[in-house]
Design a protein around this motif. Sequence first.
Motif, short mmCIF file in Angstrom:
data_model
loop_
_atom_site.label_atom_id
_atom_site.label_comp_id
_atom_site.label_asym_id
_atom_site.label_seq_id
_atom_site.Cartn_x
_atom_site.Cartn_y
_atom_site.Cartn_z
N LEU A 103 -11.62 0.13 1.22
CA LEU A 103 -10.79 -1.03 0.93
C LEU A 103 -9.40 -0.89 1.56
N LEU A 104 -8.87 0.32 1.54
CA LEU A 104 -7.55 0.55 2.14
C LEU A 104 -7.58 0.37 3.65
N PHE A 105 -8.67 0.80 4.28
CA PHE A 105 -8.79 0.60 5.72
C PHE A 105 -8.81 -0.90 6.04
N MET A 111 0.86 -1.17 0.00
CA MET A 111 0.00 0.00 0.00
C MET A 111 0.91 1.24 0.00
N ASP A 112 0.90 1.99 -1.09
CA ASP A 112 1.71 3.20 -1.19
C ASP A 112 0.80 4.41 -0.98
N LEU A 113 0.81 4.91 0.25
CA LEU A 113 -0.09 6.00 0.60
C LEU A 113 0.23 7.29 -0.14
N ALA A 114 1.48 7.48 -0.52
CA ALA A 114 1.85 8.69 -1.27
C ALA A 114 1.15 8.70 -2.63
N ASP A 115 1.10 7.55 -3.29
CA ASP A 115 0.41 7.46 -4.58
C ASP A 115 -1.09 7.68 -4.42
N ILE A 116 -1.64 7.14 -3.37
CA ILE A 116 -3.07 7.29 -3.10
C ILE A 116 -3.41 8.75 -2.82
N GLU A 117 -2.56 9.39 -2.03
CA GLU A 117 -2.78 10.80 -1.72
C GLU A 117 -2.66 11.65 -3.00
N LYS A 118 -1.70 11.32 -3.84
CA LYS A 118 -1.54 12.04 -5.11
C LYS A 118 -2.79 11.87 -5.97
N ARG A 119 -3.33 10.68 -6.00
CA ARG A 119 -4.55 10.41 -6.77
C ARG A 119 -5.72 11.22 -6.21
N MET A 120 -5.81 11.28 -4.89
CA MET A 120 -6.89 12.04 -4.27
C MET A 120 -6.75 13.53 -4.59
N ARG A 121 -5.55 14.02 -4.58
CA ARG A 121 -5.31 15.45 -4.85
C ARG A 121 -5.56 15.80 -6.32
N SER A 122 -5.67 14.81 -7.17
CA SER A 122 -5.94 15.07 -8.58
C SER A 122 -7.43 15.16 -8.89
N LEU A 123 -8.26 15.11 -7.86
CA LEU A 123 -9.70 15.28 -8.06
C LEU A 123 -9.96 16.67 -8.62
N PRO A 124 -11.03 16.85 -9.37
CA PRO A 124 -11.30 18.15 -9.99
C PRO A 124 -11.42 19.27 -8.97
N GLU A 125 -10.91 20.46 -9.36
CA GLU A 125 -11.02 21.62 -8.48
C GLU A 125 -12.45 22.09 -8.35
N ILE A 168 -0.37 1.73 12.62
CA ILE A 168 -0.67 2.99 13.30
C ILE A 168 -0.45 4.16 12.36
N GLU A 169 0.69 4.18 11.70
CA GLU A 169 1.00 5.29 10.80
C GLU A 169 0.05 5.30 9.59
N ALA A 170 -0.24 4.14 9.04
CA ALA A 170 -1.15 4.06 7.89
C ALA A 170 -2.56 4.52 8.28
N ALA A 171 -3.01 4.12 9.45
CA ALA A 171 -4.34 4.52 9.91
C ALA A 171 -4.42 6.03 10.10
N LYS A 172 -3.37 6.63 10.65
CA LYS A 172 -3.35 8.08 10.82
C LYS A 172 -3.45 8.78 9.47
N LYS A 173 -2.65 8.32 8.52
CA LYS A 173 -2.65 8.94 7.19
C LYS A 173 -4.00 8.76 6.50
N LEU A 174 -4.57 7.57 6.59
CA LEU A 174 -5.86 7.33 5.95
C LEU A 174 -6.96 8.16 6.60
N ASN A 175 -6.92 8.29 7.91
CA ASN A 175 -7.91 9.11 8.60
C ASN A 175 -7.79 10.58 8.19
N LEU A 176 -6.56 11.06 8.05
CA LEU A 176 -6.34 12.42 7.59
C LEU A 176 -6.85 12.60 6.17
N MET A 177 -6.56 11.63 5.30
CA MET A 177 -7.03 11.70 3.92
C MET A 177 -8.56 11.67 3.88
#
Length: 91
Positions: A39-41, A1-15, A53-62
Amino acid sequence: MDLADIEKRMRSLPEKVSSEEELEEIRRAWLGSKGFLKLLFKEIGSLPQEEKIEAAKKLNLMKSELEEYLESQKELVSSSLTAAIKENYLD
């Protein structure tokens, strides 16, 4: 699970979302019962304890950021619809 790629994908949502239907599609794709974050959770369970712990924090923030994004887009769509109705009504 690469959270950086997932976050990048989320940030590419339309403005700017143009309709309530488009907004709902995004919500379902990311937060729905079969959504991407859901699914990631579930995948977190297979990680070592330190990584969980770290992944859960990042996913909750996302998730929080995504909910804020959806709420702001909902307000924009609503105000755009209101403006369009007023413009057509006054013409």
